[in-house]
Design an enzyme around this catalytic site. Sequence first.
Site, PDB file in Angstrom:
ATOM      1  N   GLU A 216       0.884  -1.181   0.000  1.00 21.38           N
ATOM      2  CA  GLU A 216       0.000   0.000   0.000  1.00 21.38           C
ATOM      3  C   GLU A 216       0.907   1.212   0.000  1.00 21.38           C
ATOM      4  OE1 GLU A 216      -1.227   3.168   1.159  1.00 21.38           O
ATOM      5  OE2 GLU A 216      -1.914   2.323   3.065  1.00 21.38           O
ATOM      6  N   CYS A 250      -1.943   8.691   3.448  1.00 20.62           N
ATOM      7  CA  CYS A 250      -1.621   8.172   2.114  1.00 20.62           C
ATOM      8  C   CYS A 250      -2.713   8.462   1.099  1.00 20.62           C
ATOM      9  CB  CYS A 250      -1.345   6.671   2.183  1.00 20.62           C
ATOM     10  SG  CYS A 250      -2.707   5.703   2.858  1.00 20.62           S
TER      11      CYS A 250
END
Length: 473
Positions: A216, A250
């Site tokens: 990720e 993120c």
Amino acid sequence: MNDQQQPHTELLKTLTRLKDAHLKQGPANAQLRRDRLQRAIALLHDNREQLSEAISHDFGHRSTYQSLLADVASSINALNFASENLEQWMQPEVVTAPEQGMQTFIQQQPVGVVGIISPWNFPLNLAFGPLAGVFAAGNTAMLKPSELTPQTSALLQKLVAQYFKPDELTVVLGDADVGQAFSALPFDHLVFTGSSSIGKQVMRAASENLVPITLELGGKSPVVMAEDADIQQTAIRTMTVKTFNAGQICISPDYLMLPDTDSEAFVSAARQFMVKSFPSIVDNSDYTSIISQKHFDRLISLLEDAQAKGANIIALAPEHEAAFDAKTRKIAPHLVLNVTDEMKIMQEEIFGPLLPIKTYQQIDEAIDYINAHSRPLAAYYFGQNSDRQHEFAQRTTSGALVINDLMTHASIDTLPFGGVGASGIGAYHGIHGFRRFTHAKPVVIESEDGAANLRLRAPYQQKYAELSAFLDS
């Protein structure tokens, strides 16, 4: 043994112990899986204040509410969701057999021991989020939290030892060298959350042992405001997420694209949002600091580089406050207009409260710009026309798409969470995490007459004639 070999050797001993225990104990039943999930919930719930204090200490200051919401409560929700559904997820999937009397099904088998490398920005969420799927799938785990949150990581190691046996969950502390050694271990699966540059190193190390990996990685997540969007709504919802954790997320918006006639209105709406939500910043307990001096300096250098290359910088600091404060490492949100791709702020993932703004004349320009760059972890679209929403969804590729809001997908446990292309590999959350950390093993029980086996048995003359007739038909 040199210094570089030592961390790997010690970590390998730990992993071997966990693997041996996993094999000796056999597959975890539903009761044990639920017990592990509930103990993880208890760890977070019972120690939430201590954990929030540790996170704030590591950040310099971090909003307690943000820690309780995004790290504690969200993790508990994910663990609870897995606990409530794991028995259903565990059931073998019966599939249609090709021959009468044959049985065919897919067994949901734990993969074994999963390694998790979690980042600093949400040190609990991005550790326990994957663990929800890991435990639900019947696996055990080794966790390597970030060295940038040392107090939180040390507390996590202490608490895990109180709530879990060493052969269920082990926390490993250390710097980048330990992280490198950790990523080179022969796990049954490895999860990494962090930057793309480190993700490449982790993937390279894991490939030496052919370890399946979930990455990720983030990237530059765009916000596109269409001509029919509500500017106030777009500004409020975008700035809400851009100021949460000071943009150190993120899936925080990394740049905004809007019609060339709407820049001034957006800036005005963003100013109004800041006046209402953050009348002060430096002494405001709701506003989070930048994690380290290195990251603070990097963000300031992005602003300086953009300004030197012609950008118009608009600081949204309250009146009588500086745009940033080195002592508290707090940076007010900044809108960066007239950006170009030559500026570093448009080349790097920002991970802070800076928002570049690009303009377009036709929506196709925004779509083409997104498609010309690496695929983002998330994309956000504001606009009311359903046909245009659908067109944007079809013509752009991203880890996730949220329409008329930002980041909401991350807290919905029925949706997969993950990237695509440069923003990541694989997804988890809910059943998608269970499947990610499960081997879907096909099982066939042959019929009494062995019909499937007879096709392969000589002599072939009659079978050849039947096969030829079938192929000619």
